[in-house]
Design a protein around this motif. Structure first.
Motif, PDB file in Angstrom:
ATOM      1  N   MET A 166       1.213  -1.441   0.208  1.00 50.85           N
ATOM      2  CA  MET A 166       0.116  -0.031  -0.058  1.00 50.85           C
ATOM      3  C   MET A 166       0.225   1.574   0.131  1.00 50.85           C
ATOM      4  O   MET A 166       1.087   2.434  -0.657  1.00 50.85           O
ATOM      5  N   GLY A 170       0.957   4.205  -2.734  1.00 45.83           N
ATOM      6  CA  GLY A 170      -0.012   5.640  -2.442  1.00 45.83           C
ATOM      7  C   GLY A 170       1.450   6.295  -3.182  1.00 45.83           C
ATOM      8  O   GLY A 170       1.059   7.825  -3.401  1.00 45.83           O
ATOM      9  N   ALA A 171       3.117   5.582  -3.230  1.00 46.89           N
ATOM     10  CA  ALA A 171       4.463   6.381  -3.727  1.00 46.89           C
ATOM     11  C   ALA A 171       3.788   6.548  -5.287  1.00 46.89           C
ATOM     12  O   ALA A 171       3.724   7.802  -5.756  1.00 46.89           O
ATOM     13  N   PHE A 173       0.867   6.562  -6.541  1.00 46.70           N
ATOM     14  CA  PHE A 173      -0.802   7.163  -7.283  1.00 46.70           C
ATOM     15  C   PHE A 173       0.082   8.827  -7.197  1.00 46.70           C
ATOM     16  O   PHE A 173      -0.398   9.361  -8.170  1.00 46.70           O
ATOM     17  N   GLY A 174       0.824   9.380  -5.950  1.00 47.46           N
ATOM     18  CA  GLY A 174       1.337   9.814  -5.758  1.00 47.46           C
ATOM     19  C   GLY A 174       2.143  10.440  -6.442  1.00 47.46           C
ATOM     20  O   GLY A 174       2.097  11.783  -7.209  1.00 47.46           O
ATOM     21  N   MET A 178       1.270  13.773  -9.374  1.00 46.69           N
ATOM     22  CA  MET A 178       2.210  14.839 -10.076  1.00 46.69           C
ATOM     23  C   MET A 178       2.362  15.193 -11.553  1.00 46.69           C
ATOM     24  O   MET A 178       2.767  16.198 -12.126  1.00 46.69           O
ATOM     25  N   ARG A 180       0.999  13.782 -14.113  1.00 45.80           N
ATOM     26  CA  ARG A 180      -0.556  14.567 -14.991  1.00 45.80           C
ATOM     27  C   ARG A 180      -0.326  15.923 -14.825  1.00 45.80           C
ATOM     28  O   ARG A 180      -1.211  16.183 -15.483  1.00 45.80           O
TER      29      ARG A 180
ATOM     30  N   ALA B 119      -5.529  14.675 -14.783  1.00 46.45           N
ATOM     31  CA  ALA B 119      -5.283  15.929 -13.557  1.00 46.45           C
ATOM     32  C   ALA B 119      -6.118  15.508 -13.064  1.00 46.45           C
ATOM     33  O   ALA B 119      -6.163  15.499 -11.567  1.00 46.45           O
ATOM     34  N   ALA B 126      -8.979  10.077  -5.978  1.00 49.58           N
ATOM     35  CA  ALA B 126      -7.976  10.927  -5.028  1.00 49.58           C
ATOM     36  C   ALA B 126      -9.192  10.757  -3.699  1.00 49.58           C
ATOM     37  O   ALA B 126      -8.325   9.853  -2.757  1.00 49.58           O
ATOM     38  N   PHE B 130      -8.545   7.645  -1.025  1.00 48.28           N
ATOM     39  CA  PHE B 130      -7.826   8.582  -0.205  1.00 48.28           C
ATOM     40  C   PHE B 130      -8.516   8.702   1.437  1.00 48.28           C
ATOM     41  O   PHE B 130      -8.271   9.011   2.360  1.00 48.28           O
ATOM     42  N   LEU B 140      -1.417   4.171   2.205  1.00 43.73           N
ATOM     43  CA  LEU B 140      -2.218   5.072   0.715  1.00 43.73           C
ATOM     44  C   LEU B 140      -2.300   6.389   1.048  1.00 43.73           C
ATOM     45  O   LEU B 140      -1.180   7.569   0.751  1.00 43.73           O
ATOM     46  N   THR B 143       1.676   8.032   2.742  1.00 42.92           N
ATOM     47  CA  THR B 143       2.615   7.624   1.387  1.00 42.92           C
ATOM     48  C   THR B 143       1.782   8.644   0.953  1.00 42.92           C
ATOM     49  O   THR B 143       3.108   9.699  -0.250  1.00 42.92           O
ATOM     50  N   GLY B 144       0.753   8.894  -0.303  1.00 48.70           N
ATOM     51  CA  GLY B 144       0.489   9.429  -1.801  1.00 48.70           C
ATOM     52  C   GLY B 144       0.642  10.856  -0.911  1.00 48.70           C
ATOM     53  O   GLY B 144       1.698  11.195  -1.713  1.00 48.70           O
ATOM     54  N   VAL B 147       4.066  12.683  -1.026  1.00 44.17           N
ATOM     55  CA  VAL B 147       5.264  11.801  -1.889  1.00 44.17           C
ATOM     56  C   VAL B 147       4.978  13.192  -3.320  1.00 44.17           C
ATOM     57  O   VAL B 147       5.212  14.119  -3.950  1.00 44.17           O
ATOM     58  N   MET B 148       3.338  13.119  -2.865  1.00 45.17           N
ATOM     59  CA  MET B 148       2.836  14.794  -3.844  1.00 45.17           C
ATOM     60  C   MET B 148       3.425  16.380  -3.080  1.00 45.17           C
ATOM     61  O   MET B 148       3.390  17.198  -3.785  1.00 45.17           O
ATOM     62  N   LYS B 151       7.168  16.900  -3.859  1.00 38.00           N
ATOM     63  CA  LYS B 151       7.522  17.478  -5.297  1.00 38.00           C
ATOM     64  C   LYS B 151       7.340  18.370  -5.573  1.00 38.00           C
ATOM     65  O   LYS B 151       8.130  18.707  -7.089  1.00 38.00           O
ATOM     66  N   VAL B 152       6.982  19.133  -5.168  1.00 35.49           N
ATOM     67  CA  VAL B 152       6.590  20.577  -5.683  1.00 35.49           C
ATOM     68  C   VAL B 152       7.376  21.778  -4.403  1.00 35.49           C
ATOM     69  O   VAL B 152       7.036  21.675  -3.177  1.00 35.49           O
ATOM     70  N   ILE B 169      10.093   7.140   1.027  1.00 37.71           N
ATOM     71  CA  ILE B 169       8.847   6.360   0.973  1.00 37.71           C
ATOM     72  C   ILE B 169       9.823   5.854  -0.699  1.00 37.71           C
ATOM     73  O   ILE B 169       9.151   4.801  -1.154  1.00 37.71           O
ATOM     74  N   MET B 170      10.311   6.927  -1.775  1.00 39.96           N
ATOM     75  CA  MET B 170      10.645   6.562  -2.778  1.00 39.96           C
ATOM     76  C   MET B 170      11.846   5.354  -3.723  1.00 39.96           C
ATOM     77  O   MET B 170      11.753   4.001  -3.855  1.00 39.96           O
TER      78      MET B 170
END
Lengths: 200, 208
Positions: A166, A170-171, A173-174, A178, A180, B119, B126, B130, B140, B143-144, B147-148, B151-152, B169-170
């Motif tokens: 999971m 999740g990673a 998905f994230g 980003m 897209r 997007a 999500a 989520f 989920l 971590t999601g 990561v999001m 990245k910004v 995480i990655m």
């Protein structure tokens, strides 16, 4: 504001806006642009296919590689599906493609997805991160163990494996979100900067 | 007839598959030559399959135009664009100005607009995915989100450790989880490939 005078930029921007109009509701502009896009993309695929055919099949055949008649015959047999009395003949080229693809994929799967992954997992296990990777891999694998039902305290192993999976999903998905969003930002930049000339 | 309809396709799949496998495990020069030859045959047959797709597109949309010409604007536009692209591509070439126009200003921007549409749709997905209903969904979600944010540049302003955690995480959790899935998938893939080669999975090439 310095609106572009390039006809191509206008076409690209208007098409992009038509595509985004689906976010409000289904409409004529969206379906028109969608049809044009499918037509152009399919046509492009055929053009590329014909060029590839010329270089990989026709040129060698004309150059004396007579064995290349075989794939040409097999390729032509694919079209027998339109003639019911002989449609079974299209099984031959399909068998050629499926058999070869299965063989090639098997080699690739064994080498890159099993051997390489296993050997990369059992490396420097005294390092906490490497150990976590090892643990994640092994426990995730227990989740796919279906020979018999894992009961009792051992059932905790596939459960933890599921948590690792999971976290990975999740990673992923994230990352996808980003990716897209950055594509959408690229399109908006095209519309606002390149087409409308705002902020340039 | 049974021979041509059932036995020959199974034999073709077996011979072609086994040559690829033998070529991988035993480095025999003559087998290697045949394995390469067959792979190049497959790429040629695949081009014919591409043509089959084009013929299907033509058949479907021509049928629509014939049945209800007044209601098939989309099919007419599709057919016109399809034929125009092919005729320009095959006569003037892919480096000609009109073909470049189609590629640069129709295919590329529209394609990336369609790609980026996800997007927006992924946002609603999500929302559903989520919701932390249980431990798995919570993992989920966490971590999601990390990561999001990682990245910004804005994410770093909101949670300073987000980029560092994203990397961890990655490189650790993601690798561990994905690797297990990958190995399990590959084992299943090998099993299915073997079934195709030895003729147990005949439906993949149309034999019952």
């Amino acid at each position: 504001m310095n609106i572009s005078t390039d006809i191509g930029v206008w076409v690209g921007a208007l098409f992009a806006i038509a595509i985004y109009s689906i976010l409000y509701k289904d409409n004529l502009a969206y379906s028109v642009v969608e049809s044009i896009f499918i037509g152009a993309t399919t046509g492009h695929a055929i053009v590329v296919g014909v060029q590839t055919f010329k270089s990989t099949a026709w040129t060698p055949l004309v150059g004396g590689k007579l064995l290349f008649v075989v794939p040409l015959i097999f390729g032509a047999l694919l079209y027998t599906r339109y003639f019911p009395s002989v449609s079974w003949l299209n099984r031959w080229p399909l068998a050629l493609m499926m058999g070869t693809s299965a063989g090639v994929a098997m080699r690739g799967a064994i080498e890159s997805q099993v051997v390489a992954q296993v050997s990369a997992t059992f490396v420097n296990l005294l390092d906490i991160n490497k150990f976590l990777i090892f643990l994640g891999t092994v426990l995730s694998l227990t989740y796919f163990f279906l020979t018999f039902q894992i009961k009792g305290k051992a059932s905790l192993l596939p459960k933890i494996g599921r948590y690792f999976m999971m976290a990975a999903f999740g990673a992923a998905f994230g990352n996808t979100v980003m990716g897209r969003i950055s594509a959408a930002i690229g399109r908006f930049q095209f519309i606002f900067v390149k087409w409308l000339g705002l902020g340039s | 007839m049974h021979l041509a309809k059932r036995t020959i396709p199974v034999a073709i799949a077996f011979v072609c598959g086994i040559i690829q496998v033998v070529d991988y495990f035993f480095k025999i020069e003559s087998v290697n030559t045949w394995a390469q030859e067959i792979r190049s045959w497959v790429s040629i047959v695949a081009i014919f399959a591409l043509g089959l797709g084009a013929v299907n597109v033509l058949r479907v949309h021509l049928k629509k135009v014939r049945q209800a010409p007044s209601e098939s604007l989309n099919s007419i536009l599709l057919l016109i664009t399809f034929l125009v692209t092919i005729s320009i591509g095959l006569t003037a070439g892919q480096s000609s100005k009109p073909y470049k126009f189609i590629f640069d200003y129709i295919i590329v921007p529209t394609g990336s607009a369609i790609f980026s549409l996800l997007a927006f749709y992924i946002g609603t997905a999500a929302y559903r995915a989520f919701r932390a209903k249980n431990a798995e969904a919570a993992i989920l979600l966490v971590t999601g989100c990390i990561v999001m944010l990682g990245k910004v540049p804005l994410g770093e302003k909101i949670i300073p450790f987000a980029p560092k955690w994203t990397t961890w995480i990655m490189e650790v959790l993601n690798v561990g989880g994905q690797r297990g899935v990958m190995i399990a998938g590959a084992i299943g893939f090998v099993a299915v490939s073997l079934r195709i080669i030895i003729g147990l999975e005949r439906r993949t090439y149309g034999v019952d």
